[in-house]
Scaffold this active site. Structure first.
Site, PDB file in Angstrom:
ATOM      1  N   PHE A 106       3.525  -6.807   1.797  1.00  0.00           N
ATOM      2  CA  PHE A 106       3.619  -5.999   3.126  1.00  0.00           C
ATOM      3  C   PHE A 106       2.946  -4.668   2.691  1.00  0.00           C
ATOM      4  O   PHE A 106       1.935  -4.306   3.720  1.00  0.00           O
ATOM      5  CB  PHE A 106       4.506  -5.962   4.116  1.00  0.00           C
ATOM      6  N   LYS A 107       3.023  -3.995   1.475  1.00  0.00           N
ATOM      7  CA  LYS A 107       2.088  -2.677   1.201  1.00  0.00           C
ATOM      8  C   LYS A 107       0.697  -2.652   1.350  1.00  0.00           C
ATOM      9  O   LYS A 107      -0.232  -1.744   1.281  1.00  0.00           O
ATOM     10  CB  LYS A 107       2.908  -2.053   0.080  1.00  0.00           C
ATOM     11  N   ASP A 108       0.442  -4.313   1.088  1.00  0.00           N
ATOM     12  CA  ASP A 108      -1.090  -4.804   1.686  1.00  0.00           C
ATOM     13  C   ASP A 108      -2.090  -3.948   2.745  1.00  0.00           C
ATOM     14  O   ASP A 108      -2.671  -3.288   2.887  1.00  0.00           O
ATOM     15  CB  ASP A 108      -1.633  -5.934   1.316  1.00  0.00           C
TER      16      ASP A 108
END
Ligand SMILES: *Cc1c(COP(=O)(O)O)cnc(C)c1O
Length: 438
Positions: A106-108
């Site tokens: 999700f850090k993208d």
């Protein structure tokens, strides 16, 4: 849009300043001074909008004209260019898959949006911006991919030699162009110390425009609120209360959910799920907040002993003449699980639902189950924060079979690594930066 520091609400800064600074001087965290609510019609009609349209509407409302609409549309198109689908486990439980981006986590979302914002705010500048990042593995991959080929921005990633996995290392060292990797013969703490010292060095700061891609940057939080709306759109039946269960470490994801809620998304309740690094669930149970050193677990991206966004959560729920703890526990419940429970949960999700969930998502699955035993008339959405293939060895052990690796990860293995080997000496690091970027 104006932001204050959680330690001083009087001193306001612009979004541009908050994005470039990352942290206020007083070591608080930046928070929006005002969180506007969305038009109720928009929320009622979510199903008629695409993910990008939703992201634009949420960002435009929250940022209150800090970026002209046409520019913001372009930023969203670049940053939100992969989907956030919901997978149904059963009539009560859904998985929000946040791993469809380039680094499979999700850090993208946060890294891509931050890269676009920085590039936008950097436009009038004639000097390039150099982003320094120290990584223990995961964040670096998202940041590298997020800033890749962003105009006007160079990225230097410092990672500890031999202490990140082969695929993680490839994510940092195979992109090229504006992304350079420094392989430091030391620990993650050494990498972090080099970056810190660089920011304090007067000669460097005047020769090079330096900035960081810190995880507590407000630019990483904002886009994480988008996918709560996107998930709500996919699961809502118009009547059943919806709860979100968030596997948490530094609690950025959960804080972004609180922002979505404050903007008018009708979330019934939040569930904070952790591994045995459970200082926030403990606080929710007892009212006592006792940070402590972290312990290594299977869900290692959540091994955090003093979550940085806890200050934002307290700020969110503090009101005059009212207990912050009472306010917070009305909206959030906390649960924690150990590694053996987590392993069993991965196996159960596979045998019961024929779905492969990663150890972080498995912690959330346990918490959602426990909550729904007491609150059966709810629809639960758990955030699956990473693709299970990121934890290949553990997953193969737990499920006793080899799981599939997505192509964008498997092709990495054959790409040649490019990194500059360096020791922990600051003067060497400084000379390197001056040679390359001054
Ligand atoms: C970073 C990370 C988390 C923790 O997210 P926070 O926003 O820091 O709570 C959870 N799962 C995975 C896979 C992560 O990479």
């Amino acid at each position: 849009m104006q932001l204050y520091s959680t330690r001083n609400k009087e001193k306001l800064v612009s979004l541009k300043e908050a994005v470039f600074k990352g942290l206020p001087e007083d070591n608080g965290l930046y928070m929006p001074q005002h969180i506007p609510t969305l038009d109720q019609n928009f929320i009622r009609n979510l199903k008629s909008f695409s993910f990008q349209e939703i992201a634009f509407q949420v960002a435009d409302t929250l940022m209150q004209g800090a970026i002209p609409k046409n520019d913001l549309k372009k930023i969203i198109a670049e940053a939100v260019n992969f989907p956030a689908p919901v997978h149904r486990l059963d009539e009560q439980k859904y998985v929000l898959e946040l791993f469809h981006g380039p680094s499979l986590a999700f850090k993208d979302f946060g890294a891509r949006f931050m890269a676009q914002l920085m590039s936008y705010f950097n436009k009038g500048e004639n000097r390039q911006l150099v982003i320094l990042v120290a990584t223990s593995g995961d964040t670096g991959g998202a940041v590298a991919a997020g800033f890749y080929q962003t105009p006007g921005i160079e990225v230097v990633i410092l990672y500890p030699s031999g202490k990140v996995s082969m695929l993680q290392e490839k994510q940092l060292t195979t992109l090229g162009h504006n992304v350079k990797a420094l392989e430091v013969q030391g620990t993650f703490d050494d990498c972090q110390a080099l970056v810190k010292q660089a920011f304090l060095d007067a000669e460097l700061s005047s020769a090079i425009r330096l900035s960081s891609a810190n995880s507590i940057n407000i630019a990483r939080l904002i886009p994480q609120s988008f996918y709560y709306f996107e998930a709500y759109k996919q699961v809502s039946d118009g009547t059943t209360p919806i709860v979100f269960c968030v596997p948490s470490g530094n609690f950025g994801n959960l804080t972004a959910g609180l922002i979505a809620h404050r903007m008018g998304l009708p979330v019934h309740h939040f569930i904070a799920a952790t591994n045995i690094n459970d200082v926030v669930p403990q606080y929710l149970h007892t009212g006592q907040y006792t940070p402590r050193p972290s312990t290594r677990t299977l869900s290692n991206a959540m091994d955090v002993g003093n979550p940085s966004n806890f200050a934002r959560m307290l700020d969110f729920f503090s009101k005059e003449n009212c207990s912050t703890w009472n306010n917070m526990t009305a909206s959030i419940s906390g649960y924690a699980y150990n590694d053996s429970q987590t392993r069993k949960a991965v196996q159960e999700v596979y045998s019961k639902h024929n779905y492969i969930i990663d150890p972080h998502g498995a912690v959330a699955y346990l918490a959602l189950g426990e909550y729904q035993q007491k609150h059966p008339d709810t629809i639960g959405v758990l955030l699956e924060t990473a693709h299970p293939a990121k934890f290949l060895n553990d997953m193969n052990d737990i499920l006793n079979q080899s799981i599939d690796i997505p192509e964008r990860l498997s092709t990495l293995a054959n790409k040649p690594k490019e990194a500059t080997l360096t020791d922990t000496n600051f003067d060497v690091f400084k000379k390197h930066l001056l040679n390359q970027y001054a």
